[in-house]
Scaffold this active site. Sequence first.
Site, PDB file in Angstrom:
ATOM      1  N   ASP A  37     -12.734   3.498  26.752  1.00 36.67           N
ATOM      2  CA  ASP A  37     -12.063   4.772  27.031  1.00 36.67           C
ATOM      3  C   ASP A  37     -10.693   4.519  27.665  1.00 36.67           C
ATOM      4  O   ASP A  37     -10.601   3.838  28.686  1.00 36.67           O
ATOM      5  CB  ASP A  37     -12.977   5.570  27.987  1.00 36.67           C
ATOM      6  CG  ASP A  37     -12.709   7.059  27.965  1.00 36.67           C
ATOM      7  OD1 ASP A  37     -11.540   7.447  28.115  1.00 36.67           O
ATOM      8  OD2 ASP A  37     -13.672   7.820  27.808  1.00 36.67           O
ATOM      9  N   THR A  76     -10.683  12.651  25.466  1.00 37.87           N
ATOM     10  CA  THR A  76     -11.886  11.854  25.235  1.00 37.87           C
ATOM     11  C   THR A  76     -12.796  12.418  24.135  1.00 37.87           C
ATOM     12  O   THR A  76     -13.237  11.685  23.256  1.00 37.87           O
ATOM     13  CB  THR A  76     -12.670  11.733  26.555  1.00 37.87           C
ATOM     14  OG1 THR A  76     -11.855  10.998  27.465  1.00 37.87           O
ATOM     15  CG2 THR A  76     -13.990  11.016  26.371  1.00 37.87           C
ATOM     16  N   ASN A  97     -11.293  18.453  25.107  1.00 38.51           N
ATOM     17  CA  ASN A  97     -12.483  18.292  25.949  1.00 38.51           C
ATOM     18  C   ASN A  97     -13.121  19.649  26.213  1.00 38.51           C
ATOM     19  O   ASN A  97     -14.333  19.772  26.325  1.00 38.51           O
ATOM     20  CB  ASN A  97     -12.127  17.633  27.281  1.00 38.51           C
ATOM     21  CG  ASN A  97     -11.968  16.126  27.150  1.00 38.51           C
ATOM     22  OD1 ASN A  97     -12.357  15.531  26.144  1.00 38.51           O
ATOM     23  ND2 ASN A  97     -11.393  15.518  28.167  1.00 38.51           N
ATOM     24  N   LYS A 150     -20.153   8.396  29.928  1.00 40.13           N
ATOM     25  CA  LYS A 150     -19.869   9.837  29.889  1.00 40.13           C
ATOM     26  C   LYS A 150     -20.714  10.531  28.829  1.00 40.13           C
ATOM     27  O   LYS A 150     -20.845  10.012  27.717  1.00 40.13           O
ATOM     28  CB  LYS A 150     -18.403  10.079  29.484  1.00 40.13           C
ATOM     29  CG  LYS A 150     -17.370   9.610  30.454  1.00 40.13           C
ATOM     30  CD  LYS A 150     -15.991   9.999  29.930  1.00 40.13           C
ATOM     31  CE  LYS A 150     -14.908   9.436  30.818  1.00 40.13           C
ATOM     32  NZ  LYS A 150     -13.566   9.732  30.295  1.00 40.13           N
ATOM     33  N   ASP A 151     -21.174  11.729  29.125  1.00 43.83           N
ATOM     34  CA  ASP A 151     -21.983  12.477  28.154  1.00 43.83           C
ATOM     35  C   ASP A 151     -21.211  12.744  26.860  1.00 43.83           C
ATOM     36  O   ASP A 151     -21.712  12.511  25.755  1.00 43.83           O
ATOM     37  CB  ASP A 151     -22.518  13.787  28.769  1.00 43.83           C
ATOM     38  CG  ASP A 151     -21.455  14.687  29.398  1.00 43.83           C
ATOM     39  OD1 ASP A 151     -20.245  14.414  29.271  1.00 43.83           O
ATOM     40  OD2 ASP A 151     -21.842  15.703  30.036  1.00 43.83           O
ATOM     41  N   ARG A 152     -19.964  13.224  26.973  1.00 38.48           N
ATOM     42  CA  ARG A 152     -19.238  13.593  25.755  1.00 38.48           C
ATOM     43  C   ARG A 152     -18.966  12.401  24.852  1.00 38.48           C
ATOM     44  O   ARG A 152     -18.929  12.536  23.623  1.00 38.48           O
ATOM     45  CB  ARG A 152     -17.954  14.346  26.090  1.00 38.48           C
ATOM     46  CG  ARG A 152     -16.970  13.618  26.989  1.00 38.48           C
ATOM     47  CD  ARG A 152     -15.814  14.565  27.361  1.00 38.48           C
ATOM     48  NE  ARG A 152     -14.848  13.987  28.279  1.00 38.48           N
ATOM     49  CZ  ARG A 152     -14.948  13.992  29.607  1.00 38.48           C
ATOM     50  NH1 ARG A 152     -16.006  14.539  30.177  1.00 38.48           N
ATOM     51  NH2 ARG A 152     -14.005  13.468  30.360  1.00 38.48           N
ATOM     52  N   ASP A 339     -10.509   5.853  22.500  1.00 38.39           N
ATOM     53  CA  ASP A 339     -10.484   7.282  22.168  1.00 38.39           C
ATOM     54  C   ASP A 339      -9.091   7.891  22.333  1.00 38.39           C
ATOM     55  O   ASP A 339      -8.819   8.979  21.841  1.00 38.39           O
ATOM     56  CB  ASP A 339     -11.509   8.040  23.026  1.00 38.39           C
ATOM     57  CG  ASP A 339     -11.317   7.814  24.518  1.00 38.39           C
ATOM     58  OD1 ASP A 339     -10.663   6.817  24.913  1.00 38.39           O
ATOM     59  OD2 ASP A 339     -11.825   8.645  25.296  1.00 38.39           O
ATOM     60  N   HIS A 340      -8.217   7.184  23.034  1.00 39.57           N
ATOM     61  CA  HIS A 340      -6.826   7.608  23.249  1.00 39.57           C
ATOM     62  C   HIS A 340      -6.152   6.523  24.056  1.00 39.57           C
ATOM     63  O   HIS A 340      -6.836   5.617  24.560  1.00 39.57           O
ATOM     64  CB  HIS A 340      -6.743   8.960  23.989  1.00 39.57           C
ATOM     65  CG  HIS A 340      -7.601   8.995  25.223  1.00 39.57           C
ATOM     66  ND1 HIS A 340      -7.255   8.331  26.385  1.00 39.57           N
ATOM     67  CD2 HIS A 340      -8.810   9.554  25.457  1.00 39.57           C
ATOM     68  CE1 HIS A 340      -8.213   8.496  27.278  1.00 39.57           C
ATOM     69  NE2 HIS A 340      -9.184   9.218  26.740  1.00 39.57           N
TER      70      HIS A 340
HETATM   71 ZN    ZN Z   1     -11.110   9.213  27.241  1.00 45.10          ZN
END
Ligand code: ZN
Length: 545
Positions: A37, A76, A97, A150-152, A339-340
Site C-alpha cells: 500500500d 486505496t 474510498n 486493511k478491510d478494504r 494501489d497508488h
Molecule cells: Zn492505499
Amino acid sequence: MIDRFLRAFAPLAILFAAPAAAKAPANPKLIVTLVVDQFAADLFAQYRPTYTGGLKRLSGGVAFVNGYQSHAATETCPGHATILTGRHPAATGIVANEWYDRASGKTLYCVAVPGADPKARGPENLRVDTLGSWLKASAPRSRSVAVSGKDRAAIMLAGHHADAVYWWSGGEGFVTSPDAGPSDPAVTAPAEQFDQAQFAAWRASPPALWPAEVPARCTALERPEQFGAVSFSGHVPPDGAAVGPGDKRFAGQLAGSPLLDWLTLGFAEQLVASRHLGRGRATDLLAISLSATDYIGHRYGKGGPEMCAQLAALDLALGTFFARLDALKVPYLVVLTADHGSSDAAERAARNGSPGSHRLDGRTLMEALNAHLRQTFTLAADPIKGGDLQDMTIQTGDPALDLRVRAETVSWLQGKPDIVQVLTRDQVAAAAPPRGTAPDKLTMAERFHESFDPARSGDVFAVVADHVSTIVPRKPGDAVAGHGSPWDYDRRVPILFWWPGAASKTVTRPIETVDIAPTLAAIAGVRTPRLDGRCLPEVAECPAQ
Ligand code: ZN
C-alpha cells in the site's frame, strides 16, 4: 506432437525458444499477489540498490518500473480493485474510498454493505469479478484467499467468491465478516489461533514495533521536522512507540509500524500451510496487501528515516516469507504492485528537489466556497456535499438550481491560486480515452473518466496544482502526507513479476495495474470477461488480443 514439430523445424525452434523460456511457466500451483500500500514507483526505484531480501528477489524478475494506476482517484479502495479485476474504477464502481450517496444523503464507505449493519464489510459495491472467480469457473477446486492490514484492501482483492478473507482489526487481530466471505470455523479458527498466540506473547512482553537494528543509511536521515503545526523529533523508532496491548494507544502504534507487515506475512504463511494452498491440481490464489508502508507514509511522510526503516523491514519480511514458501516446495509465481503512489510531507519535499511544494488548506477553501454559494443562492445549507475538492457533489433539492450552483462553483474555483483545472461531470463523462492510449499520455479529463461512475461520482472535479498538498497537519497524529491526486507521483507504481528461474529484465514501457489480471489469467490458462487491461507479452504467452 509439439516435440515432433520442434524437431522438424529445428532452426525455427532455436529462433523462438529463447524468448519463450523467459516467460512464466503455465499453470502455476499458487499465484501470490502482493500489494504494498502506497509503494510509489519513485520509492521503489530510490531504494532499489539497497534491497537484499524479498524485494531484491522480485527486482531480479521482470520489473515494470512504469506501472500506472491510470485513474485520478488514487486511493486505496479503487487502486486495489483494479489489480485482480483488470478493470478501471469506472467499471468496478469503486470510485473512491468513500463517496456521497445522493439517495440517502450519506457518505458510504467502499466496503460497507448496503442495507446491512453499518459495521458489516463485504464486496457488494464491487460491480465485477476478480481473478479468483475466473479460476474457480475454470476449476471449481481452485482456492482463493486474501489477507491484509486493511478491510478494504483484502475485500477488493478477494472479490465475490473467495474462500477466506481476513484483515487486521485494531486490538482484535485478524478477523473476517460473513458478508466478506465464508465465516465457518475452518475460516475463523486459524485467525483466532494466530491472534491468541500473538496477544498472549505481547501481554507477557510488549512487541518490538520497529526493528532493533535500523540501517545507518536510515539513521543518517534523522533530523527534527515541523510539518504543518506538528513537530517531530525525527528519531527512529518514533517517540512513544513502546506500549503493550493493554494500552489504548497500542492498536494505532502497531498499525503505524513495520510489525503490521510481519504479522500479515506471518499469518499468510500459516494459511498456505494449513489450507494446503498450491497442493491441489488447480491454480490457487493468495492475495496479500501490506498496509504498513501506507500508514507510515501518512504519519511521517516518505522522505525520512521512518520510511527508510520500513522499506528495509519490508524487504527482510518478504525475504523470510519467500524462504518459507520455498521450504514448502510449492511452485509459485509472484506479482507485486501498489494501489497508488504518494508524495512526501510538503515542507521536506520543498527542501529535497521539489521547491514549489507547499500546503493548501482544502477544508478552509471548501468552507469558503460553500459560504459563497449559500450567500449567492440564498441557501440555508451547504450545497456541496462530500467535502473533497477533487470530487464535489452538488445537492440543493432542486435539480435546476443544482446546475446553476455547479456553474458558479466552476467559475469561483477557476480564479483560485493552486487550482489548475476544474472539470464538470459532463466533461469527465465524455472524456473516454481511445482504447490503447498509454497511461502516461492520458489527459487530466481522461484520468478522471477512468474513475468516474455516474451514480457514485460527483458533479465538479477540481485539480489542485502539482506538488500542492491539501493535507494540513493540525495536531499530533494527523496525517502529514498522502496521495489521492491525479498527478503521476500518485499514479505511478512498480509492477514486478517473479517465478523460479525468471530471467531478470527491467521494462520501462508504461503499463497499467489493470494489465495484471489478464496476464495472470493467461498464465493460469483461464478465460476472462472483456477487460480494460491487456496481457503482458514480456511475462506470459498471451492470447490474441
Ligand atoms: Zn492505499
